[in-house]
Design an enzyme around this catalytic site. Structure first.
Site, short mmCIF file in Angstrom:
data_model
loop_
_atom_site.label_atom_id
_atom_site.label_comp_id
_atom_site.label_asym_id
_atom_site.label_seq_id
_atom_site.Cartn_x
_atom_site.Cartn_y
_atom_site.Cartn_z
N GLY A 58 -31.21 5.97 -5.49
CA GLY A 58 -30.55 5.00 -6.37
C GLY A 58 -29.04 5.03 -6.36
O GLY A 58 -28.41 4.70 -7.37
N SER A 59 -28.44 5.36 -5.21
CA SER A 59 -26.97 5.39 -5.21
C SER A 59 -26.38 3.98 -5.33
O SER A 59 -25.32 3.80 -5.92
CB SER A 59 -26.43 6.10 -3.97
OG SER A 59 -26.58 5.31 -2.81
N LEU A 88 -42.08 -7.73 -0.99
CA LEU A 88 -42.47 -8.53 -2.16
C LEU A 88 -43.50 -9.57 -1.74
O LEU A 88 -43.42 -10.13 -0.65
CB LEU A 88 -41.25 -9.24 -2.74
CG LEU A 88 -40.06 -8.37 -3.18
CD1 LEU A 88 -39.04 -9.24 -3.90
CD2 LEU A 88 -40.50 -7.23 -4.06
N GLU A 141 -39.44 -14.92 2.01
CA GLU A 141 -40.75 -14.33 2.31
C GLU A 141 -40.78 -13.51 3.59
O GLU A 141 -41.78 -12.87 3.89
CB GLU A 141 -41.85 -15.41 2.31
CG GLU A 141 -41.62 -16.56 3.24
CD GLU A 141 -40.71 -17.63 2.64
OE1 GLU A 141 -40.63 -18.71 3.25
OE2 GLU A 141 -40.05 -17.40 1.61
N HIS A 169 -29.06 -4.36 2.84
CA HIS A 169 -29.63 -3.80 4.06
C HIS A 169 -28.51 -3.09 4.82
O HIS A 169 -27.42 -3.66 4.99
CB HIS A 169 -30.24 -4.91 4.92
CG HIS A 169 -30.90 -4.38 6.16
ND1 HIS A 169 -32.09 -3.70 6.12
CD2 HIS A 169 -30.50 -4.40 7.45
CE1 HIS A 169 -32.41 -3.32 7.35
NE2 HIS A 169 -31.47 -3.74 8.18
N ASN A 219 -31.08 -8.38 -1.90
CA ASN A 219 -31.39 -7.11 -1.27
C ASN A 219 -30.14 -6.63 -0.52
O ASN A 219 -29.32 -7.45 -0.11
CB ASN A 219 -32.54 -7.27 -0.27
CG ASN A 219 -32.92 -5.96 0.38
OD1 ASN A 219 -33.00 -4.91 -0.28
ND2 ASN A 219 -33.12 -5.98 1.69
N GLU A 269 -21.76 -0.21 1.33
CA GLU A 269 -22.83 -0.81 0.52
C GLU A 269 -22.43 -0.81 -0.96
O GLU A 269 -22.65 -1.78 -1.69
CB GLU A 269 -24.14 -0.03 0.69
CG GLU A 269 -24.76 -0.14 2.06
CD GLU A 269 -26.10 0.59 2.12
OE1 GLU A 269 -26.89 0.50 1.16
OE2 GLU A 269 -26.36 1.27 3.13
C1 GRF Z 1 -29.67 1.86 1.28
O1 GRF Z 1 -29.22 2.27 2.53
C2 GRF Z 1 -29.99 0.39 1.29
O2 GRF Z 1 -29.20 -0.35 2.15
C3 GRF Z 1 -31.42 0.39 1.77
O3 GRF Z 1 -32.00 1.52 1.16
C4 GRF Z 1 -31.00 2.49 0.91
C5 GRF Z 1 -31.08 2.83 -0.54
O4 GRF Z 1 -30.19 3.86 -0.90
N1 GRF Z 1 -32.08 -0.85 1.45
P1 GRF Z 1 -29.95 4.20 -2.43
O5 GRF Z 1 -31.32 4.55 -3.02
O6 GRF Z 1 -29.33 3.02 -3.09
O7 GRF Z 1 -29.05 5.40 -2.42
#
Ligand code: GRF
Length: 210
Positions: free
Chosen positions: A20-21, A101, A150, A117, A115, A182
């Site tokens: 959950g970072s 989903l 989807e 990625h 989302n 991110e």
């Molecule tokens: C991240 O690299 C995100 O891009 C991917 O899953 C990872 C989740 O990392 N979808 P965190 O749990 O938010 O640290």
């Protein structure tokens, strides 16, 4: 598309399965005022032991767990959808939610699911994107925040952040530097979507001139 409400904060539902970072970075952006007029309505996980869930509890945020293992996707998703509706969520943010989903879920929140990625889509969808990019030998890597449709890692792109791949990188160091991006990208994308100041033209997310 006008999503922002003027008389109450814009409410996020965060879905996560792991550390959950990204969720923590969003919470920090709200705390510091970088993300204004936004609040986290609920943090939902399909994994009871998810580190992100423990962090959400520490922050005093509402949490919910719907264990997905062994359940039919449609049934599990129906529980999650009901929870998000109950918490009056405006925007669903997948933050390391390791589950596809159902179509019903996507249809329940049209253009209201984001989302993140860890690659520059459409390159390297799916799992271990950073390793895929490193192994391919790309010189530029990064992350993508996109609406969920989807198909896997496919919806309209809200924004991307790119970084150079250094000669000294290995897949691990590259993934760490992408993760830093991110953490910036997700809050920026949420702010854009929450503002409602955009249009979707085909596959293009276009900011409106203010
Ligand atoms: C991240 O690299 C995100 O891009 C991917 O899953 C990872 C989740 O990392 N979808 P965190 O749990 O938010 O640290």
């Amino acid at each position: 598309m006008e999503l922002a409400s003027t008389d109450r904060p814009y409410r996020l539902g965060i879905l996560l399965s792991g550390r959950g970072s990204n969720f923590a970075a969003i919470a920090e952006s709200i705390r510091t005022g970088r993300l204004k007029g936004v609040e986290i309505a609920v943090v939902v996980s399909n994994v009871a032991e998810a580190g992100g869930l423990a962090r959400a509890r520490e922050l005093g945020l509402p949490t919910a767990v719907f264990v997905s293992k062994g359940r039919k996707r449609a049934e599990h998703d129906a529980d999650v959808i009901a929870c998000l509706r109950e918490h009056q969520v405006d925007l669903v943010c997948l933050a390391g939610y390791m589950r596809l989903l159902s179509q019903e879920f996507v249809a329940a929140f049209p253009h209201r699911i984001l989302n993140i990625h860890p690659a520059l889509l459409p390159a390297f969808p799916g799992l271990e994107a950073q390793q895929q990019a490193f192994d391919y030998g790309v010189k530029v890597a990064g992350c993508t925040v996109h609406f969920v449709d989807e198909h896997l890692d496919h919806g309209v792109i809200v924004l991307q952040r790119a970084i150079p791949v250094e000669e000294t990188d290995d897949a691990h160091s590259l993934a760490e530097r992408i993760l830093d991006e991110e953490h910036l990208a997700y809050s920026e994308a949420i702010a854009l979507v929450a503002s409602g100041e955009y249009e979707i033209r085909g596959r293009r997310f276009v900011k409106r001139n203010r």
